[in-house]
Design an enzyme around this catalytic site. Structure first.
Site, short mmCIF file in Angstrom:
data_model
loop_
_atom_site.label_atom_id
_atom_site.label_comp_id
_atom_site.label_asym_id
_atom_site.label_seq_id
_atom_site.Cartn_x
_atom_site.Cartn_y
_atom_site.Cartn_z
N GLY A 1 7.54 4.53 8.11
CA GLY A 1 6.71 5.70 8.36
C GLY A 1 6.98 6.24 9.74
O GLY A 1 8.07 6.07 10.29
N SER A 2 5.97 6.87 10.32
CA SER A 2 6.17 7.55 11.59
C SER A 2 6.26 6.55 12.74
O SER A 2 5.71 5.45 12.68
CB SER A 2 5.03 8.53 11.85
OG SER A 2 3.85 7.80 12.13
N THR A 3 6.95 6.96 13.79
CA THR A 3 7.04 6.13 15.00
C THR A 3 5.65 5.94 15.60
O THR A 3 5.33 4.85 16.09
CB THR A 3 8.00 6.80 16.00
OG1 THR A 3 9.30 6.80 15.43
CG2 THR A 3 8.03 6.06 17.32
N GLU A 4 4.83 6.97 15.52
CA GLU A 4 3.48 6.89 16.07
C GLU A 4 2.70 5.74 15.43
O GLU A 4 2.14 4.89 16.13
CB GLU A 4 2.80 8.23 15.79
CG GLU A 4 1.44 8.40 16.40
CD GLU A 4 0.76 9.66 15.87
OE1 GLU A 4 1.42 10.46 15.16
OE2 GLU A 4 -0.43 9.83 16.16
N GLU B 1 10.65 0.68 9.97
CA GLU B 1 11.67 1.72 9.77
C GLU B 1 10.95 3.03 10.04
O GLU B 1 10.10 3.44 9.26
CB GLU B 1 12.21 1.62 8.34
CG GLU B 1 13.57 2.25 8.19
CD GLU B 1 13.47 3.68 7.76
OE1 GLU B 1 13.40 4.53 8.67
OE2 GLU B 1 13.41 3.94 6.57
N GLU C 1 10.83 15.03 15.99
CA GLU C 1 11.10 14.99 14.56
C GLU C 1 10.22 16.03 13.87
O GLU C 1 8.99 16.01 14.03
CB GLU C 1 10.80 13.59 14.02
CG GLU C 1 11.16 13.43 12.56
CD GLU C 1 10.93 12.02 12.05
OE1 GLU C 1 10.00 11.36 12.54
OE2 GLU C 1 11.68 11.57 11.17
N GLY D 1 4.01 3.33 13.68
CA GLY D 1 4.78 2.10 13.92
C GLY D 1 4.37 1.44 15.22
O GLY D 1 4.23 0.22 15.31
N CYS E 1 13.56 10.42 6.76
CA CYS E 1 13.58 9.86 8.11
C CYS E 1 14.96 9.97 8.73
O CYS E 1 15.10 10.13 9.93
CB CYS E 1 13.10 8.43 8.09
SG CYS E 1 13.92 7.45 6.82
N LYS F 1 0.84 -1.20 0.00
CA LYS F 1 0.00 0.00 0.00
C LYS F 1 0.87 1.24 0.00
O LYS F 1 1.56 1.53 0.97
CB LYS F 1 -0.91 0.05 1.23
CG LYS F 1 -1.95 1.17 1.07
CD LYS F 1 -2.59 1.59 2.36
CE LYS F 1 -1.91 2.76 3.01
NZ LYS F 1 -2.09 4.05 2.34
#
Lengths: 338, 807
Positions: B245-248, B267, B398, B250, B301, B193
């Site tokens: 993508g974002s840590t959030e 990642e 970030e 993730g 990133c 996706k």
């Protein structure tokens, strides 16, 4: 792209580039600052990366490209430095310097009022009188490669005499070559003293210091030699004689212009740059102009601070200008040769 | 029209637009509307809905994209499932031909891909043309090679099956390549996706897959918003999820997949340091900053977004930076003379500006160049914030925009401390002309990638990925291939029997307290030996002051061990944290200690065998065999300690990339009950061999096998704090370990009891790496299942240090 505006919404106006030559004092030089020379740091891989990406970052098209190419002509030291040079050959070169681009193209470009010539004509000492005579009535200076060109290994006294003779014969610019041995032996004082002596011998003639970068092997050596020559009063620093196995390259040029910037930042003195040898395509000339614009600023896009040492570059520029005007690809034989 | 004479005065650059004709023709050929690419065909989405793809530099809608719902996702996963066996069965060389074809197709259509990407994403054409697309082609070439060599270089490995992949909008096509190439090289089928903002290049890539004749269903592309991604991640028949993508997000994915048995690599975000020492080539470092934070508008990133400058050169460096910023050209990304393009969407511009304002409010000084900005479209000027302190929001969060924050340091140690003062650990740059300085500092930075005198360099041969909240798993190199396969036997392992079912009873037991249910059994008459906790190289009484009874198969009391609680775990982790010498001990030294433990264990083989028999009821031969296998296992890891080494990569430039195997840090280990001595040593020896420090919960049922080791450890020169043992109730201690943010990885073996889910759910606090058995039972006596590279891979992380060279 929309009309450019500054942050307050006001339309930006380009700053007029100064038209007059020599709006600054000649570089008087400084004392030899050995700590500075030893402190010089150049990272080859990083320099190469910047040099490699520059042509991809900067592109000039259409009438902008035409204007930039005309500027490249104005900044050109049209050069012949061959063992088989004759007065006839030099006269032909000077005729080309007076009228580097055909009048019909100049008219089509709307530049009839500019009086386009090359920046200078560059010849051996022996050819200076011929060139001076051939360029009479123009502002085109004659540059002479003196000092036992290209190796610079004749006796120092003789080299200084040669400079004086060239100046006496009417050369307005003198391209000298440094003694590479001084660099390899770490004898910065000798390099400095020699350069200073050259500068004095030149009198009012401007002096361009050829570093012969192809012989210097490393970019750090290039940076150090640049600094020492500027400290000793060089008006220009120049990459190559055209006779080394490697001539001007973008990484070497980047290092030299960064040293010019560092020298100006520290001393306030302004020094010009001349890449020479190997610049034979219009496209590469544009990249060099972009390098000067981005690294040193618009002031270094003037012939008093930037020169190409070139012999075949002009032919390619003429063809590109014709293509711009006509939309057809040009044939070299349709342009007068130098 | 500006004439030549005027330009000769101003010497401006002027516009240099890349033509978008072919890209528009491609969009027109699709009538500006795209379906989903499922099973090799273009299909309508189940929702019947479409959403707009916008060009961020103009705001223009350039296409309508399909919104895939859960039924479309199900169709895509089914198509992948159906295609996967034949794709894997094709064999490595067969698959290699397709990857090679994809590489060639990417090259043949490179300009179309570049222009479409720039129109969709807003990044300058220079970057898509000169960086992104060439790296995409290189990735497929390189992984065609891994497919070709799969059987030789990855022996015994099998693809994981169907992979669900969710990628971000900052490098749409490059991230697609990083995901798809290794996955299909290993024999997986994928459902990918792309990001909602930037799907077009993925759809163009789907057409290239068709052109390459890739078997239908091997690659499926489904577009949509976050709910589409969630449906893919949560789909029951997905074997692995890979997310960038974002840590959030993730963390949400980590929770959503917890205990599902799905493999996961993440990642995530970063706040990467860019360290400039006084002896750096400052002009080059400035240019490095340009490539670090003003590359792709800082929407990277691994962007070097925290500038750390040695104090003595800070003023010079900042002055040079400001001057350089003035020469950055911001504008139409399709212009070939533009350095900084458009931000991907208005919402991102708002977020960037909010954070910058916050930084200023907290005392930072704002610098932005006076150069021209486009008057419409989604743009943000290159920005430098000076006077920033580590405590500032902008130094920790970030920003994901063209915003650099600058701080100073005094010494190399302080530079390292500041660099590591972050919850992230993705990348770092170190600038110094001293090889000693650079190669000393680089390994000390907690980040997956370190660039010496360079920045933002990528290559398919060099793994990329992070530590800490930057995620886990690597992309690129052989470590990237390992993320898409597993040992073939793992899928065949039997499950532990359900403890509720008859016949599942195991011999022996342990109970909290001094008196087990059924009353106090008879005890022997020997001198009492008290097993405490083993923390920091010393025996320590349990914090709670309680003990646990250990019973044999006949119900007799074999002994008592400490009943550990959360404070014992806390103390054990603290002791491990204070143990700083082991990670830097030489591999030779670590090997010697492991051999020594083996030697001392063997000297007491009979005693250990007797204990195993008493606890488990094993026969004399079985118990002796377990002890002998334990000694051999220790010997194996003594052998491995100085042999499981990194690699040196040669990416296509004058450079070496050192892929170092680094210890992860503090590894928590939860042991199974079967083969209590052997399984314990099989699990603690590999992390110790690789330089980790371990906090271990031994078998709950038969803990004395571990506690008897205390004296062996004491006499084997193992430094205190390297191995910390906390006995007690498995489930409770596991939760404390999983929720401890100082623990960097957690291995959870043994019967599941929903523990795998708990471990993975609780791991989100610091995004620790987890390795869970998912209720599968290994045969610890079997060398293939019980030791070797699989364990060592889980015990290290790969750090890639790029060292360009040349004087």
């Amino acid at each position: 792209m929309g009309k450019k505006k500054d942050k307050n919404g006001k339309a930006l106006r380009a700053v007029e580039a100064p038209k007059e030559r020599h709006t600054f004092a000649r570089n008087p030089g400084t004392a030899l600052e050995l700590d500075w020379v030893r402190d010089v740091r150049v990272n080859r891989s990083a320099v190469e990366r910047r040099a490699k990406t520059l042509p991809g970052r900067r592109s000039v098209k259409k009438q902008w490209q035409a204007a930039w190419l005309v500027r490249a002509v104005q900044c050109m030291d049209l050069t012949t430095l061959s063992g088989d040079d004759t007065p006839g050959r030099v006269q032909r070169l000077c005729a080309k310097a007076r009228q580097p681009v055909s009048p019909s193209l100049i008219a089509a470009l709307g530049l009839g009022h500019v009086g386009l010539t090359t920046g200078a004509v560059c010849v051996y000492h022996e050819m200076v009188p011929t060139a001076v005579a051939a360029l009479q009535g123009t502002d085109i200076p004659v540059a002479a490669v003196s000092t036992g060109f290209p190796h610079g290994l004749s006796p120092l006294k003789q080299r200084l005499k040669e400079i004086e003779a060239s100046v006496a014969a009417g050369a307005k610019e003198i391209d000298i070559v440094i003694t590479r041995a001084h660099l390899f032996t770490g004898n910065w004082q000798a390099m400095y003293d020699e350069m200073k002596a050259y500068r004095e011998a030149c009198g009012d003639a401007h002096v361009k210091a050829i570093l012969a970068t192809g012989d210097l092997n490393t970019l750090r050596n290039v940076a150090k030699a640049s600094l020492v020559c500027m400290m000793a009063g060089a008006d220009f620093i120049k990459t190559s004689t055209g006779k080394e196995s490697v001539n001007a390259t973008l990484p070497v040029s980047l290092v030299m212009v960064r040293m010019i910037r560092a020298y100006q930042e520290r001393t306030g003195h302004i020094v010009g740059f001349k890449p020479a040898g190997g610049i034979s395509s219009a496209k590469l000339a544009l990249t060099y102009l972009a390098l000067m614009k981005d690294e040193l600023g618009d002031r270094w896009l003037q012939p008093d601070l930037f020169r190409f040492g070139a012999s075949s570059l002009l032919g390619d520029i003429e063809r590109q200008l014709e293509h711009f005007i006509t939309g057809r690809y040009a044939a070299g034989y349709r342009h007068p040769m130098a | 029209m500006t004439n030549v004479a005027d330009i000769l005065e101003t010497m401006e650059y002027g516009p240099a637009p890349e033509g978008d004709g072919p890209a528009r023709a491609w969009l027109d050929a699709h009538e500006g509307r795209f379906g989903l690419y499922i099973g090799g065909r273009w299909v309508d989405p189940d929702t019947g809905k479409y959403f707009a793809a916008e060009n961020p530099s103009s705001g223009e809608t350039i296409a309508q994209l399909a919104q895939a719902g859960s039924r479309s996702i199900d169709d895509a996963v089914k198509a992948a499932r159906a295609a996967q066996p034949a794709w894997a069965g094709l064999g490595g060389p067969g698959r290699a031909r397709y990857l090679y074809a994809l590489a060639r197709l990417v090259q043949r259509h490179s300009r179309l891909l570049s222009v479409v990407e720039t129109m969709d994403n807003g990044k300058p054409i220079r970057e898509t043309r000169d960086i992104d697309v060439p790296l995409v082609a290189r990735h497929f070439y390189h992984h065609a090679g891994w497919a070709q060599l799969f059987d030789q270089e990855l022996p015994g490995m099998a693809p994981v099956g169907v992979v669900g992949q969710v990628i971000p909008w900052n490098f749409p096509l490059l991230m697609l390549a990083w995901k798809i190439a290794p996955a299909i090289a290993a024999g997986n089928a994928v459902v990918l996706k792309p990001a909602e903002f930037t799907s077009l290049s993925a759809l163009l890539f789907a057409e290239l897959c068709q052109k390459a004749g890739l078997p239908p269903g091997v690659v499926n592309i489904v577009t949509g918003d976050g709910s589409t991604g969630a449906a893919l991640v949560e789909h029951e028949d997905v074997d692995k999820v890979a997310f960038t993508g974002s840590t959030e997000v993730g963390k949400i994915i980590r929770k959503a997949t917890a205990g599902s048995g799905k493999h996961l690599t993440l990642e995530l975000g970063g706040k990467s340091p860019f360290i400039v020492f006084a002896d750096a080539d400052l002009d080059s470092a400035v240019e490095g900053v340009v490539d670090a934070i003003w590359f792709n508008q800082g929407q990277v990133c691994c962007a070097g977004s925290r500038l750390l400058v040695q104090e003595e050169i800070a003023e010079a460096m900042i002055a040079k930076l400001k001057a350089r910023m003035n020469n950055l050209r911001v504008g139409n990304p399709l212009d070939k003379c533009v350095d900084v393009g458009a931000i991907v969407a208005p919402v991102q511009v708002e977020r960037i500006d909010e954070l910058v304002q916050q930084g200023v409010k907290e005392g930072a000084t704002l610098h932005q160049p006076q150069s021209a900005m486009p008057d419409k479209g989604c743009f943000y000027p290159p920005t430098l914030l000076t006077g920033v302190q580590p405590a500032s929001t902008v130094a920790q969060e970030e920003i994901f925009g063209p915003v650099l924050v600058a701080m100073t340091f005094r010494t190399p140690d302080e530079a390292v401390a500041l660099a590591n003062n972050t919850k992230y650990g993705l990348a770092a740059s170190v600038w110094s002309e001293s090889i000693n300085q650079a190669l000393d500092v680089a390994p000390r930075i907690r980040a997956g990638v370190v660039w010496v005198n360079s920045t933002n360099m990528f290559d398919a041969a060099c793994g990329f990925g992070g530590y800490r909240e930057s995620g886990f798993g690597r992309e690129g190199g052989i470590e990237g291939m390992h993320a898409y396969c597993e040992p073939a036997f793992v899928g065949q392992l039997p499950k532990y029997p359900d403890p509720e079912q008859p016949g599942a009873e195991q011999p022996g037991a342990s109970y909290p307290g001094a008196v087990p249910p059924g009353g106090l059994p008879e005890t022997g008459g020997g001198l009492d030996r008290t097993a405490k906790q083993y923390i920091g190289g010393k025996q320590a009484r349990p914090d709670g002051g309680y003990s646990r009874s250990v019973l044999g198969p006949d119900g007799a009391l074999v002994g008592e061990v400490a009943e550990g609680n959360r404070k014992d775990i806390r103390n054990a982790v603290e002791a491990a944290r204070k143990q700083t010498s082991w990670p830097s001990a030489t591999a030779h030294n670590r090997a010697q200690v492991l051999y020594y433990i083996a030697e001392n264990l063997e000297a007491r083989a009979q005693e250990f065998a007797g204990r195993i028999r008493a606890m488990t009821g094993a026969s004399e031969d079985e118990a002796a065999a377990e002890v002998a296998a334990s000694v051999r296992r220790l010997f194996s890891y003594g052998a491995w300690a100085d042999k499981y080494e990194g690699r040196v990569h040669s990416p296509p430039l004058r450079n070496v990339t050192l892929a170092m195997h680094e210890p992860i840090g503090i590894v928590g280990v939860v042991c199974p009950d079967e083969r209590p001595l052997l399984s314990f040593l099989s699990l603690v020896a590999p992390p110790i061999a690789m330089g980790n420090r371990v906090v271990v919960v031994p078998s709950e049922r038969h803990p004395l096998a571990a506690t008897d080791l205390y004296q062996v450890l004491d006499t084997s020169d193992l430094p205190g704090g390297v191995l910390n043992i906390v006995t007690g109730e498995r489930a409770g201690l596991t939760k404390v370990l999983a929720g401890h943010d100082q623990v960097d990885a957690l291995w959870y073996m043994g019967p599941d009891e929903a523990g795998s889910r708990t471990v993975q759910e609780l791991s989100v606090g610091n995004m620790k790496r987890t390795w869970v058995a998912d209720g599968r039972r290994r045969d610890w006596m079997n060398t293939q299942q019980g030791e070797g590279r699989e364990f060592l891979r889980e015990a290290v992380q790969v750090k890639n240090i790029w060292v360009p060279y040349g004087e």
